[in-house]
Design an enzyme around this catalytic site. Sequence first.
Site, PDB file in Angstrom:
ATOM      1  N   TRP B 320       0.543  -1.220  -0.133  1.00  0.00           N
ATOM      2  CA  TRP B 320       0.034   0.111   0.218  1.00  0.00           C
ATOM      3  C   TRP B 320       0.725   1.272  -0.198  1.00  0.00           C
ATOM      4  CZ3 TRP B 320      -0.574   3.901   3.546  1.00  0.00           C
ATOM      5  CH2 TRP B 320      -1.505   4.921   3.371  1.00  0.00           C
ATOM      6  N   HIS B 321       1.889   1.070   0.797  1.00  0.00           N
ATOM      7  CA  HIS B 321       2.982   2.329   0.808  1.00  0.00           C
ATOM      8  C   HIS B 321       3.799   2.618  -0.382  1.00  0.00           C
ATOM      9  CE1 HIS B 321       2.321   2.081   5.183  1.00  0.00           C
ATOM     10  NE2 HIS B 321       2.536   3.259   5.165  1.00  0.00           N
ATOM     11  N   GLY B 322       3.888   1.629  -1.199  1.00  0.00           N
ATOM     12  CA  GLY B 322       4.567   2.010  -2.601  1.00  0.00           C
ATOM     13  C   GLY B 322       4.774   0.467  -3.411  1.00  0.00           C
TER      14      GLY B 322
END
Lengths: 368, 470
Positions: B320-322
């Site tokens: 989700w963060h990257g």
Amino acid sequence: MTAEGRTATGEGGQGDTTSPAAAAERPGRALDLLVTVLVCLAVLAGLDVAFRTSALRGALDRENHYRLRPIEYAKLERPPDVVFIGDSRTLHALDPAAAEEALAEAGLSLSAYNLGLSGAPPMAQLALAGLALSRRPPPRVVLLFVSPYMVSTRIEPTLSRESLHTLYAWRDLPWMVAAGARVEDILDVFTSNLFRALAYRGRLVRLVFERQWPGPPAVMGEKGFQALGRVPPGVQAERARSRANGYRTELSRPAAAVGGEMLGYLDAALRRLREAGVAVAVVNTTSASALLEIYGPDSIYDEYLARVRAVCAARGVPFHDHLRNPVTTDADFTDGDHMNRDGARKYTRFVVREVVLPLLGVEPRPAR
Amino acid sequence: MAFTSYSYLYFLLLVILLRWSAPRRAVPAVLLAAGTFFLWTFGTLGLALLLGAATVAFGAGLGMARRPDLRRPLLASAVVLLIGNLALFKYADFLVRELRALGAIAGLPGLLPQPGLVAPVAISFFTFQLVAYVVEVSRGAWPAERDFLRFLAYATFFPNVVSGPIVRPAELLPQLARPARFDAERFSASVFLFLGGAFKKVVLADALAPAVGGVFDATGPLGAAAAWVGAFAFTAQLYCDFSGYTDMARGAAGMLGFDLPLNFRLPYLSTNIAEFWRRWHISLSFWLRDYVYIPLGGSRRGRLRTYLHLLATMAIAGLWHGAAWTMVVWGLLHGALLALHRAFRDLVANRPGFVRLRASWPWKVGGALLTLLCVNFAWVFFRAASLRAAGRVLRAMFAGPFAVAGLAEFRSALVALAVVAAGHALVAGDAPMRAYRALTPALRGLLWAALILALFWFAAPPAAFYYVMF
């Protein structure tokens, strides 16, 4: 990741700072809030007024060309009739004394002033145009000097942007809007005029934390003109080659392109001067021979010329291309594009004859 | 329009004026207009995607309310569309790049064209917020919203739309349905929260950024001392940056008469990794718990499955963060730490000796230090541009030459680090807000002016908010 802790609102524990809603448990009085706001504004405004009127501000103004320009210009006994605006290439190339001499030879008793500033692209020229118009009566003629470096997207106008709040006054704000300036830049200028210390922020921080005391007063030269001494031909050639190498990458496609931001400022400056009834012309800056080779087909040069010509044509302003001119040679430069005193004298007389006199409706006499 | 820009400051002042001068029933419309404009400044694609995603979520919610028998297919369709949208813009490029790399190894270069998609700002946050809405409606935990305008105001609420907190429907929709009346005390406290957040971001986080960049983005030789300072500087920078952003978001919302949930509770004082996740980015960790970990089976299917669920949940958190392997490794590391903690707890939790030990201060201090070290270690992967870059920093931390000589260049970072550490040690819970509430109005005005002056004096060269990229 466990199922402990029930809600995202952090039940069972406090946050880094609690919710402002918690403060609402004790409904506040509007008067208390008003007092808070007024005290805050009074402190900030008081400090700003103290700074505006301080000797420190005077010292900081004197050490900096950008700050000193408007002050010196405001002090002129009589506003000039002919003003030259541009960057360092203009600052060292347009000699007001030589201009006045050439004007006198044409039978005109007019005064001239050089409002050139190092590193001043059209983004700064719009403010300088406002400065020229701030005196009454306004100048009869203003010449804006441009070069391809001013519009290259390879050269980030960071420094110019950071200097905006130094140069721009309240009167310039509508013209920034007309130029299509970035909203952030307009708000920066607006806020810095509201709280003047903001325009000195970087300098004040260096003073306090790095003990960088105000320096000696900046040298503004005679009528704004800064003369450079002659250098040996070998030194000039070497410096010109070095500058040409640096500029090549800044102008070469595809890395470089012509940015529209500066052209917007140029257009606004022309409109502003025209609306004030000033005769205006735009001049493409001249260079030594070493720089000519970098303006080839792989550079943005031709597009730059075409775009500037189009802006001038749209505003009915004459454009003069002085890149190659009949009066200057490499011996007139200290490097690739900054003239020495002798070159400036020759070139200024040429500019008066070719650009200023036609703008004044005077037929130039044959060159001596 | 960054939160720390002049544009945002004037925009916020204008919206505050409009909000409090508009009739209460017009407040959602004012906020929708403000949110739409705010998102538009980041680009039209992000705005269009958000409005499209919000329409999908709203329609699905309404459909589930009208046809309960179609609840499951409607939920599945909405989630697939929302997550599919996120996946397309955030992961398609990454996936194709990896496939192309595999293809090149297999002798098939140029197997697929690189789509070149760039994830628009806010997509990760609004996707999770809208998924939360449809899931809550499908579970019957929240009634479907029937006012489209109000729903769009919820989806585009500008204080939190770019970087959270991720707001559940119960946390914001009722406030939009009955906008609060003006309360001077709440407004005043919100200004304080906003200024405090700006201080964390502009003064502390931005002062730490150059040191972090110097360690993580350089390629030259790196000593152990510099690597440790750089890693801890990033640990502090990320906290100040993100919690500063959150405070500004909550302060802005408060000035408009809305309450956003907490997102941080001094996370670096956590005594174990599970507690860390109850104190760090709270809205995300509870989202993951409620919509990923528990639906996977949570802790109901035996110990081994519990550990696997933790690993899977945190791998998703990483992604989700990257879209990068460094993020996957970061997520898996946290998953492994959570699983280890869980296993340890399962082993000793009910032993009387351990209960006594756990309550003792040496255990708590040791736990806090160990947790901080683990989190700090994992942040290296979070910050590094590649696994190779992370390896470089970790090698230096554990095997590099220890030389303090070069630390002078980290002076600002060390000062900022000391301030953050002191802040954690001295400021307990809501002490700043309690102290603020005890001040007279005039003293509050002086405090505001002092904070603004601190922003003036100490503002480091600006850097973008870190979580905007997610």
